[in-house]
Design an enzyme around this catalytic site. Structure first.
Site, PDB file in Angstrom:
ATOM      1  N   ASP A 137      -5.122  -6.854   5.886  1.00 21.09           N
ATOM      2  CA  ASP A 137      -6.355  -6.172   5.499  1.00 21.09           C
ATOM      3  C   ASP A 137      -7.420  -7.215   5.161  1.00 21.09           C
ATOM      4  OD1 ASP A 137      -8.142  -4.241   4.694  1.00 21.09           O
ATOM      5  OD2 ASP A 137      -7.090  -3.720   2.845  1.00 21.09           O
ATOM      6  N   ASP A 152      -3.110 -18.095   1.378  1.00 24.72           N
ATOM      7  CA  ASP A 152      -4.312 -18.738   0.838  1.00 24.72           C
ATOM      8  C   ASP A 152      -4.803 -19.834   1.789  1.00 24.72           C
ATOM      9  OD1 ASP A 152      -1.852 -19.820   0.017  1.00 24.72           O
ATOM     10  OD2 ASP A 152      -2.726 -20.867  -1.689  1.00 24.72           O
ATOM     11  N   LYS A 180       3.566 -15.533   1.887  1.00 24.67           N
ATOM     12  CA  LYS A 180       3.479 -16.328   0.655  1.00 24.67           C
ATOM     13  C   LYS A 180       4.907 -16.641   0.221  1.00 24.67           C
ATOM     14  CE  LYS A 180       1.079 -18.282  -2.641  1.00 24.67           C
ATOM     15  NZ  LYS A 180       0.142 -19.399  -2.435  1.00 24.67           N
ATOM     16  N   ASP A 200     -10.467  -8.582   8.029  1.00 23.14           N
ATOM     17  CA  ASP A 200     -11.875  -8.375   7.685  1.00 23.14           C
ATOM     18  C   ASP A 200     -12.619  -9.710   7.634  1.00 23.14           C
ATOM     19  OD1 ASP A 200     -11.735  -5.653   7.643  1.00 23.14           O
ATOM     20  OD2 ASP A 200     -11.533  -5.466   5.475  1.00 23.14           O
ATOM     21  N   TYR A 232       0.823  -1.212   0.000  1.00 24.01           N
ATOM     22  CA  TYR A 232       0.000   0.000   0.000  1.00 24.01           C
ATOM     23  C   TYR A 232       0.857   1.262   0.000  1.00 24.01           C
ATOM     24  CZ  TYR A 232      -4.046  -2.983   1.078  1.00 24.01           C
ATOM     25  OH  TYR A 232      -5.037  -3.941   1.051  1.00 24.01           O
TER      26      TYR A 232
HETATM   27 MG   LIG Z   1      -3.886 -21.468  -3.358  1.00 27.91          MG
HETATM   28 MG   LIG Z   2     -10.120  -3.688   5.045  1.00 21.92          MG
END
Ligand SMILES: [Mg+2]
Ligand SMILES: [Mg+2]
Lengths: 357, 357
Positions: B247, B223, B191, B251, B141
């Site tokens: 983020d 993931d 990751k 959530d 970001y």
């Molecule tokens: Mg995957």
């Molecule tokens: Mg958010």
């Protein structure tokens, strides 16, 4: 013209589940003039054992010459010590990039008969039928510059999330086409409030939408999309997103169903050529026992008929047969609840064949 | 030494919910020698209306001089046409960067009394108590280079995901400290199988773990982490992750509870100074009606006591009071089910005060 299907059983339960899927293809051949021709070639650890590489040249050229590829699964503890570039999983990356399979279609479907398997309440997920279209050959997993460098005496790791207009266009077309085959609602997921790459993504997807006036396009930020998948997943029809966001969202969506043994997938190129495979892995712990669930692979054949061969009626028939088999109460071990007697891989495959009329 | 709390009610229901939280602080002052001093200053749209900017200099300096900040919420349709850099939300970004609030603590707690509100089955989420520690001032970001450029006649959007060793170290310390206050299990999410920036992240977090031998460290790919949050969220204690992954995951985790009106948050700097705020927004649709749920803001005060003032016993008392109020059946409108009569904001606040002994 011939309709050649390259069959790559791969490792672990891959052999067993593709065998049942091939029986389905053979039944279609016998009952219609479909004329599919299956060519078997090794891939993954099995290919590594035979030829010293997980993706032998002969396998790649067979896949390249075929109209579609049916893949079982690759990988297992046996090959964990193989050099990184010779691991079974590299075969998948090789096939995707060599054949430009940039569009990954990941349906998340929950048959009402299996609604119990989900960790979500039945009313939230029963009858779920969404499709995630994930860009598969671009984005941050492939972008550059990338690396770890030393700046002012400390290391800095960096990767680049990137998309060009043409990359966005082709995946957008793929997603709009998928939406046209379904409920004609497409939700594009990005982070355009923060990321420039997402800004371009949103702009290009919006532009392409004018070519598909029947499809209703919406946009959603990735954090909200993940929330909405948990809150009310049935609101979606088709979700279009980038490689990394799709990696996260498609795994979350598949877990919503609670039955990963049921989920097929497709990876398509621009011409509709595709590789079709179950989402579940090679499951080495149950390989060779004849108890694996072949339905995800059989449903992958249905996707193949729909997306590569545009044989929608045949695809419908396979999906209906699977649904009837479930309604009849048949369950492989992964689906059976306490007190239910599981059927074997071939019993499940035979049941689908019997329902295929 | 003084213990100053800057109170920034902000917009919409921010005023109403912070008022109840301040009553809790005042009760602590009356009952103990805690000696908190609250200083009220405007922020967000309210500040923009008064002073032409969402983060006036006086508000910033008050926040800077305070030991902790209690923030209500900012934003609303009234200010949607304000210039981008003067939007209410910019005040949050300004406070975070000016005060170096790089560590975002996002608990996801589901009181058994409210388990029904979740879309997940009660047995999967009831009693959920996890904490996500999200890096808040770095990552993709904020990384560069970034933008949209034209290469060979077509546009390319790009952003940079980046972390330096020192950025990773400080957020890792923050997460390990949070884990020490809890069940001492930390799961770092990255990751690393694909991204170099994650490789460095994993290496540095692992190195820092040697300073916290009591904390059990594990690693998970993002993931899979998203899947596990859906499959079995109670397996986690503290999750440490980057800005963007956090983020998405925070959530998703908050939506697991189904009661966003109950969730507090903290954003801390290296010295334990922090900004505390409810996760819910300014809810302009119900602002001024006295029906908003003040519990997330009251629980934010509990976090403030724990993380800035190390008054763990006081924090425990507030949390226990909230739990008793819920056990007694009090529900604001957002929590009330059919047939339940909702209480007002101040009735809920008063009920917590009455239980605070
Ligand atoms: Mg995957
Ligand atoms: Mg958010």
């Amino acid at each position: 013209s011939k309709r050649i299907i390259a069959v790559l059983p791969g490792d672990g339960i891959g052999e067993e589940v593709t065998a049942e899927a091939v029986r389905v293809i053979e039944k279609l051949n016998a009952a219609t003039d479909a004329g599919f021709e299956c060519v078997h070639v090794p891939v993954g650890g099995t290919a590594y054992d035979l030829h010293g590489t997980p993706l032998p040249e002969d396998t790649l050229s067979t896949a390249r010459d075929a109209n579609a590829i049916l893949l079982g699964a690759v990988g297992g503890p046996k090959w964990e010590s193989a050099p990184r570039e010779l691991r079974p999983e590299r075969a998948l990356l090789g096939l995707r990039s060599e054949l430009s399979l940039f569009s990954n279609l990941r349906p998340a479907i929950l048959y009402p008969e299996l609604a119990d398997a989900s960790t979500l309440k039945p009313e939230v997920v029963s009858g779920l039928d969404i499709m995630i279209v994930r860009e598969l050959t671009g984005g941050i997993y492939f972008g550059g510059p990338r690396g770890i460098e030393t700046v002012d005496g400390q290391r800095r790791g960096f990767n680049t999330m990137e998309y060009t207009e043409s990359e966005i266009k082709r995946i957008a077309h793929s997603a709009f086409r998928a939406a046209m085959q379904r409920d004609k609602r497409l939700c594009s997921v990005d982070k355009a409030n923060v990321l420039e790459v997402s800004e371009l993504w949103r702009e290009v997807v919006t532009k392409i939408s004018s070519e598909y006036p029947q499809v209703e396009l919406s946009h959603m930020y990735v954090d909200n999309a993940c929330m909405q998948l948990v809150r009310a997943p049935k609101q979606f029809d088709v979700i279009l997103t980038t490689n990394m966001f799709g990696d996260i969202l498609s795994d979350a969506a598949s877990m919503l169903t609670g039955s990963i043994g049921m989920l097929p997938s497709a990876s398509l190129n621009a011409d509709g050529k595709g590789m079709y495979e179950p989402v579940h892995g090679s499951a080495p712990d149950i390989a060779g026992q004849g108890i694996a669930n072949p339905l995800a692979t059989i449903l992958s054949v249905a996707m193949m008929l729909r997306y590569t061969f545009t044989e929608n009626a045949m695809a419908d028939k396979i999906e209906a047969a699977v649904q009837r088999v479930l309604a009849n109460g048949l369950r492989t071990a992964d689906l059976a609840r306490e007190g239910e007697t599981p059927v074997t891989t071939s019993e499940m495959g035979q049941a689908v064949l019997d329902e295929l009329v």
